[in-house]
Scaffold this motif. Sequence first.
Motif, short mmCIF file in Angstrom:
data_model
loop_
_atom_site.label_atom_id
_atom_site.label_comp_id
_atom_site.label_asym_id
_atom_site.label_seq_id
_atom_site.Cartn_x
_atom_site.Cartn_y
_atom_site.Cartn_z
N PRO A 1 51.50 38.09 16.07
CA PRO A 1 50.53 37.17 15.69
C PRO A 1 49.06 37.58 16.19
N ASN A 2 49.02 38.59 17.27
CA ASN A 2 47.65 39.11 17.43
C ASN A 2 48.01 40.23 18.59
N GLU A 3 46.95 40.76 18.96
CA GLU A 3 46.74 41.66 20.00
C GLU A 3 47.49 41.62 21.38
N TYR A 4 47.82 40.19 21.60
CA TYR A 4 48.29 40.09 22.91
C TYR A 4 49.65 39.42 23.08
N ASP A 5 49.69 38.52 21.77
CA ASP A 5 50.88 38.01 21.76
C ASP A 5 52.16 38.39 20.92
N ILE A 6 53.40 38.45 21.20
CA ILE A 6 54.44 38.71 20.59
C ILE A 6 55.62 37.59 20.75
N PHE A 7 56.59 37.72 19.88
CA PHE A 7 57.54 36.43 20.03
C PHE A 7 58.91 37.34 19.90
N ASP A 8 59.92 36.15 20.30
CA ASP A 8 61.21 36.38 20.09
C ASP A 8 61.93 35.48 19.27
N VAL A 9 62.86 36.13 18.20
CA VAL A 9 63.54 35.04 17.59
C VAL A 9 64.68 34.91 18.34
N ASP B 1 57.38 42.64 18.16
CA ASP B 1 56.15 43.40 19.08
C ASP B 1 55.41 44.42 18.26
N SER B 2 55.50 44.48 16.98
CA SER B 2 54.75 45.49 16.12
C SER B 2 54.10 44.84 15.21
N VAL B 3 53.27 45.28 14.36
CA VAL B 3 52.43 44.69 13.44
C VAL B 3 53.21 43.92 12.29
N LEU C 1 50.49 41.64 28.52
CA LEU C 1 49.21 42.24 28.79
C LEU C 1 49.56 43.50 29.84
N LYS C 2 48.58 44.23 30.04
CA LYS C 2 48.55 45.50 30.92
C LYS C 2 47.80 44.99 31.92
N ILE C 3 48.38 45.17 33.17
CA ILE C 3 48.02 44.91 34.52
C ILE C 3 48.29 46.23 35.37
N SER C 4 47.08 46.86 35.96
CA SER C 4 47.15 48.01 36.68
C SER C 4 48.09 49.19 36.13
N GLY C 5 47.80 49.13 34.73
CA GLY C 5 48.67 50.21 34.02
C GLY C 5 49.93 49.81 33.80
N HIS C 6 50.49 48.37 34.31
CA HIS C 6 51.87 48.10 33.84
C HIS C 6 51.85 47.03 32.66
N LEU C 7 52.93 47.21 31.76
CA LEU C 7 53.03 46.25 30.72
C LEU C 7 53.82 44.75 31.37
N VAL C 8 52.97 43.73 31.36
CA VAL C 8 53.49 42.52 31.78
C VAL C 8 53.59 41.38 30.70
N LYS C 9 54.73 40.95 30.64
CA LYS C 9 55.12 39.82 29.54
C LYS C 9 55.52 38.65 30.09
N SER C 10 54.61 37.52 29.73
CA SER C 10 55.10 36.14 30.23
C SER C 10 55.18 35.14 29.40
N ILE C 11 56.25 34.23 29.53
CA ILE C 11 56.61 33.32 28.44
C ILE C 11 55.23 32.43 28.31
N ARG C 12 54.95 32.35 27.19
CA ARG C 12 53.87 31.29 27.02
C ARG C 12 54.36 29.82 26.50
N ASN C 13 55.29 29.91 25.66
CA ASN C 13 56.07 28.35 25.47
C ASN C 13 57.23 28.92 24.49
N GLN C 14 57.96 27.90 24.47
CA GLN C 14 59.25 27.81 23.39
C GLN C 14 59.07 26.72 22.19
N THR C 15 59.45 27.21 21.04
CA THR C 15 58.96 26.33 20.02
C THR C 15 60.03 26.60 18.89
#
Length: 297
Positions: free
Chosen positions: A45-53, A81-83, A127-141
């Motif tokens: 969707p954009n630079e910061y968001d990804i999704f799982d099917v 998680d790619s273009v 997001l990258k926080i302190s050099g680490h890639l962190v993924k957080s669930i935004r919502n399920q739909t």
Amino acid sequence: MTNSTSFNIFTKSQEIYIKPDNIKTRFDGLRSFLEVIVSYTFRKPNEYDIFDVMSVNAKLKLQTPSILLSELTILSHITVDSVEYTSSDKFSFVLDDKALFAIEKYRSGDANFSIEFSLGLTLKTELKISGHLVKSIRNQTIERASLSLNIPKSIWVEELLSNIGHKNLKLVEIPLNHKLLKEAYDDIIFEFNKAEKYFNDSDFDKCVAHCRSTLDALTRNLIKIKKEIPSETAFKWLENIGKSTYTWIDELNKSSQTLGSKPHHAGHKDEYTRQEAESIYLVTLGLLNFVGHIDKS
């Protein structure tokens, strides 16, 4: 022609499509399947968001009327998680006898289906926080999309239906020879087989014409089997049913003179409805079944 549909996640289009050569049928000895390979093109969707099917539910329906024929759910576990990400699933829709009957009952030429998709998605922020890639669930739909699947008559009848051994009309077992009618019986069976073929091809006018030819040959030869019929009453019944069927066909036909024509000249296309042709076919089948078993009793 590729059949396709799409839906959006934020502003990015997500595509679902089916190529014509990715539609097959299969019979496993017990069940019939319509196998469809469904392809996807998913986009981040954009630079910061990804999704799982997580799952894809598919409902196979007739277009008109809207009747559910088969349904199944596939667990996908695809991470986008790619273009751009492409993938595919094979859906094996079970088609029982009721589903096949409904398809043929309402089909007029091409076989027109729709597939309703419901995709279970988990949206995440990356997001990258302190050099680490962190993924957080935004919502399920759940995202929904519908796709039209139109299969030409020639492919549906000659390839897909024939591959599963399906016939629109289930034949009662009829003996293929008759000691009292001999050569005439071969002609009768030939004409009746033609009637069945044209019914399965949805050419109801020619189906009725060949039913008439079957009855013509059958009636001309009734006298040859008269002595084998248990009673004069039974013989009269058989004779009268044949004559009554002629009258019935005459009344159904918009131009009675076409009945005397050869099968390929009889009437115009779509002169007879499916229900009329089916009824005439079944009466002819009943008479043929009776006569065919006379010398077997």
